[in-house]
Design an enzyme around this catalytic site. Sequence first.
Site, PDB file in Angstrom:
ATOM      1  N   GLY A  37       8.250   8.027   5.475  1.00 18.36           N
ATOM      2  CA  GLY A  37       8.449   7.470   6.817  1.00 18.36           C
ATOM      3  C   GLY A  37       9.572   8.151   7.587  1.00 18.36           C
ATOM      4  O   GLY A  37       9.648   9.382   7.669  1.00 18.36           O
ATOM      5  N   TYR A  38      10.477   7.335   8.097  1.00 20.06           N
ATOM      6  CA  TYR A  38      11.563   7.831   8.945  1.00 20.06           C
ATOM      7  C   TYR A  38      12.765   8.357   8.160  1.00 20.06           C
ATOM      8  O   TYR A  38      13.806   8.659   8.757  1.00 20.06           O
ATOM      9  CB  TYR A  38      12.025   6.719   9.898  1.00 20.06           C
ATOM     10  CG  TYR A  38      10.937   6.176  10.802  1.00 20.06           C
ATOM     11  CD1 TYR A  38      10.474   6.899  11.899  1.00 20.06           C
ATOM     12  CD2 TYR A  38      10.362   4.924  10.563  1.00 20.06           C
ATOM     13  CE1 TYR A  38       9.475   6.408  12.730  1.00 20.06           C
ATOM     14  CE2 TYR A  38       9.354   4.417  11.389  1.00 20.06           C
ATOM     15  CZ  TYR A  38       8.922   5.160  12.458  1.00 20.06           C
ATOM     16  OH  TYR A  38       7.937   4.676  13.282  1.00 20.06           O
ATOM     17  N   SER A  71       0.848  -1.196   0.000  1.00 19.79           N
ATOM     18  CA  SER A  71       0.000   0.000   0.000  1.00 19.79           C
ATOM     19  C   SER A  71       0.885   1.247   0.000  1.00 19.79           C
ATOM     20  O   SER A  71       0.398   2.364  -0.015  1.00 19.79           O
ATOM     21  CB  SER A  71      -0.863   0.006   1.265  1.00 19.79           C
ATOM     22  OG  SER A  71      -0.015   0.033   2.402  1.00 19.79           O
ATOM     23  N   ASN A  72       2.204   1.026   0.069  1.00 14.40           N
ATOM     24  CA  ASN A  72       3.141   2.116   0.306  1.00 14.40           C
ATOM     25  C   ASN A  72       3.773   2.614  -1.008  1.00 14.40           C
ATOM     26  O   ASN A  72       4.579   1.916  -1.629  1.00 14.40           O
ATOM     27  CB  ASN A  72       4.220   1.608   1.275  1.00 14.40           C
ATOM     28  CG  ASN A  72       5.160   2.690   1.723  1.00 14.40           C
ATOM     29  OD1 ASN A  72       5.639   3.471   0.916  1.00 14.40           O
ATOM     30  ND2 ASN A  72       5.447   2.720   3.010  1.00 14.40           N
ATOM     31  N   ASP A 100       8.124  -6.529   4.514  1.00 10.83           N
ATOM     32  CA  ASP A 100       7.902  -5.915   5.811  1.00 10.83           C
ATOM     33  C   ASP A 100       9.221  -5.278   6.232  1.00 10.83           C
ATOM     34  O   ASP A 100      10.283  -5.889   6.104  1.00 10.83           O
ATOM     35  CB  ASP A 100       7.429  -6.941   6.845  1.00 10.83           C
ATOM     36  CG  ASP A 100       6.737  -6.239   8.002  1.00 10.83           C
ATOM     37  OD1 ASP A 100       5.936  -5.308   7.757  1.00 10.83           O
ATOM     38  OD2 ASP A 100       7.014  -6.582   9.166  1.00 10.83           O
TER      39      ASP A 100
END
Length: 195
Positions: A145-146, A9-10, A66
């Site tokens: 994200g990070y 989904s990213n 993941d």
Amino acid sequence: MKTVYFITSNKGKFLEAKKKFSESEINIIKKDLGYPEIQAESLEEVANFGIEYIQKRFDKSFFLEDAGLFIDGFNGFPGVYSAYIFHKIGCSGIIKLMEGLEENNRKAHFKSVIGFKEPNSKPELFIGEVYGTISKKPLGKYGFGYDPIFIPDGEEKTFAQMDTVEKNQFSHRGKSLNKLLDFFKNGKIETFKSL
Ligand code: ITT
């Protein structure tokens, strides 16, 4: 041209994979089928569970991934909870939590676990890691994200200050994708044998 599906989904992850695959003769398609991210101790468990779930619903060659950020000073947290924690507190929340931590404890690593499955063969996992430091403040506009708070070892820029090609050279995902592409090129699986 052969096709493989990336179940995610990213968009950021997909963009990185798409760039990597542009060096190969394999076509990659994003497919957001969704799978339960179980509460698990390791990224490998989450990936294996995802494969198990997707293979019952999708009969083409696919992979999923993941990933997580493991911070030394927090004993590896957020790790398997990276997506949830990012959603809750973001990069600024992490920086805040780290205030007062010693320099040594700012060390961290990203890990990527890719799970690949094609019909009628066993699943394969490909792992990539990158070691680095959590910056004192978020910097950069690229990535997701990070990325704005992670500086890979040997560099001075955060991942968010690197474009996709540069990040792929260092990143956990760049490394796991390289292993996946090597696997394809070595002709170990039926679908990609002629490559
Ligand atoms: P999927 O649909 O592929 O599962 P996701 O965003 O939920 O997408 P993960 O479960 O693998 O992905 O969650 C990992 C989280 O860790 C992700 O949401 C980011 O916040 C973070 N993360 C993973 N890889 C990263 C990277 O390369 N750069 C920055 N943050 C990353």
